[in-house]
Design a protein around this motif. Sequence first.
Motif, PDB file in Angstrom:
ATOM      1  N   GLY A   8      41.765  31.524  36.514  1.00 29.63           N
ATOM      2  CA  GLY A   8      42.099  32.582  35.567  1.00 29.63           C
ATOM      3  C   GLY A   8      40.904  33.427  35.172  1.00 29.63           C
ATOM      4  O   GLY A   8      40.902  34.049  34.112  1.00 29.63           O
ATOM      5  N   LEU A   9      39.893  33.476  36.038  1.00 26.60           N
ATOM      6  CA  LEU A   9      38.675  34.233  35.754  1.00 26.60           C
ATOM      7  C   LEU A   9      38.632  35.507  36.593  1.00 26.60           C
ATOM      8  O   LEU A   9      39.246  35.582  37.655  1.00 26.60           O
ATOM      9  CB  LEU A   9      37.437  33.376  36.047  1.00 26.60           C
ATOM     10  CG  LEU A   9      37.266  32.142  35.164  1.00 26.60           C
ATOM     11  CD1 LEU A   9      36.169  31.238  35.711  1.00 26.60           C
ATOM     12  CD2 LEU A   9      36.967  32.552  33.726  1.00 26.60           C
ATOM     13  N   ASP A  10      37.884  36.488  36.101  1.00 21.39           N
ATOM     14  CA  ASP A  10      37.715  37.740  36.836  1.00 21.39           C
ATOM     15  C   ASP A  10      36.832  37.535  38.054  1.00 21.39           C
ATOM     16  O   ASP A  10      35.946  36.670  38.056  1.00 21.39           O
ATOM     17  CB  ASP A  10      37.076  38.803  35.934  1.00 21.39           C
ATOM     18  CG  ASP A  10      38.001  39.233  34.806  1.00 21.39           C
ATOM     19  OD1 ASP A  10      39.234  39.131  34.968  1.00 21.39           O
ATOM     20  OD2 ASP A  10      37.486  39.678  33.762  1.00 21.39           O
ATOM     21  N   GLN A  11      37.065  38.344  39.072  1.00 22.76           N
ATOM     22  CA  GLN A  11      36.242  38.290  40.275  1.00 22.76           C
ATOM     23  C   GLN A  11      34.854  38.843  40.001  1.00 22.76           C
ATOM     24  O   GLN A  11      34.676  39.731  39.166  1.00 22.76           O
ATOM     25  CB  GLN A  11      36.899  39.088  41.406  1.00 22.76           C
ATOM     26  CG  GLN A  11      38.198  38.481  41.890  1.00 22.76           C
ATOM     27  CD  GLN A  11      37.995  37.107  42.522  1.00 22.76           C
ATOM     28  OE1 GLN A  11      37.031  36.867  43.237  1.00 22.76           O
ATOM     29  NE2 GLN A  11      38.916  36.197  42.248  1.00 22.76           N
ATOM     30  N   LEU A  12      33.893  38.296  40.697  1.00 23.01           N
ATOM     31  CA  LEU A  12      32.497  38.735  40.620  1.00 23.01           C
ATOM     32  C   LEU A  12      32.039  39.118  42.020  1.00 23.01           C
ATOM     33  O   LEU A  12      32.498  38.547  43.004  1.00 23.01           O
ATOM     34  CB  LEU A  12      31.597  37.572  40.183  1.00 23.01           C
ATOM     35  CG  LEU A  12      31.642  37.081  38.765  1.00 23.01           C
ATOM     36  CD1 LEU A  12      30.937  35.737  38.666  1.00 23.01           C
ATOM     37  CD2 LEU A  12      30.963  38.074  37.860  1.00 23.01           C
ATOM     38  N   ASP A  13      31.122  40.042  42.085  1.00 21.53           N
ATOM     39  CA  ASP A  13      30.402  40.293  43.325  1.00 21.53           C
ATOM     40  C   ASP A  13      29.113  39.496  43.239  1.00 21.53           C
ATOM     41  O   ASP A  13      28.553  39.318  42.153  1.00 21.53           O
ATOM     42  CB  ASP A  13      30.091  41.780  43.484  1.00 21.53           C
ATOM     43  CG  ASP A  13      31.345  42.591  43.773  1.00 21.53           C
ATOM     44  OD1 ASP A  13      32.189  42.122  44.561  1.00 21.53           O
ATOM     45  OD2 ASP A  13      31.470  43.688  43.208  1.00 21.53           O
ATOM     46  N   PHE A  14      28.637  39.027  44.386  1.00 22.02           N
ATOM     47  CA  PHE A  14      27.412  38.238  44.455  1.00 22.02           C
ATOM     48  C   PHE A  14      26.408  38.989  45.321  1.00 22.02           C
ATOM     49  O   PHE A  14      26.771  39.501  46.383  1.00 22.02           O
ATOM     50  CB  PHE A  14      27.692  36.857  45.052  1.00 22.02           C
ATOM     51  CG  PHE A  14      28.625  36.036  44.213  1.00 22.02           C
ATOM     52  CD1 PHE A  14      28.128  35.202  43.223  1.00 22.02           C
ATOM     53  CD2 PHE A  14      30.003  36.113  44.389  1.00 22.02           C
ATOM     54  CE1 PHE A  14      28.996  34.454  42.433  1.00 22.02           C
ATOM     55  CE2 PHE A  14      30.873  35.368  43.619  1.00 22.02           C
ATOM     56  CZ  PHE A  14      30.365  34.535  42.630  1.00 22.02           C
ATOM     57  N   ALA A  15      25.159  39.041  44.857  1.00 24.82           N
ATOM     58  CA  ALA A  15      24.125  39.755  45.615  1.00 24.82           C
ATOM     59  C   ALA A  15      22.758  39.172  45.314  1.00 24.82           C
ATOM     60  O   ALA A  15      22.554  38.505  44.293  1.00 24.82           O
ATOM     61  CB  ALA A  15      24.148  41.241  45.263  1.00 24.82           C
TER      62      ALA A  15
END
Length: 165
Positions: free
Chosen positions: A141-148
């Motif tokens: 139930g968490l928002d998506q994150l981008d990873f970099a």
Amino acid sequence: MPSKIYLDTSILCALADPPARSAYARTCQSLTRRWFRALPHTRNLCTSEIALQAIIAGPSELASQRLRKAESLLVLPDNKIFLEKAELFLAGGGLMSQAMRLGAEIACASHFDNHLFVTWNWQHLAAQRLAHLHVMLEQAGLDQLDFATPLQLLEEDYETLQIAR
């Protein structure tokens, strides 16, 4: 509006630590510092109490410099639910088994609506695991994150990375 960017423990260490012994670690430090200096503003940067606790538990001779680097950042609170979410990430194959703290940092960053998670911890967050981690974020139930990494962010700005995704 600028994206909210979460800096994990590895980034705080790269910003604050004296030059490392290994060439790889020194390169990570150099790239991180160059990226940090190139940021047009830092008001959208944050870390968490989870990262600060890891710093305090680490080498005492490095802790004060690392904590000093975090002073200008928004510090997100810890919550025991982040460890529960991290367990889900590990069980679902999104993270390696020894990455509990990293999982808690990811859960915290997502919970507080960060858009980007900047890290050098790719040994625990391998590219082949990202698809599983994104599924686990959704199931939690968490928002998506981008990873970099800072290297990716030096090469392209974050908005370009979002479009390419």
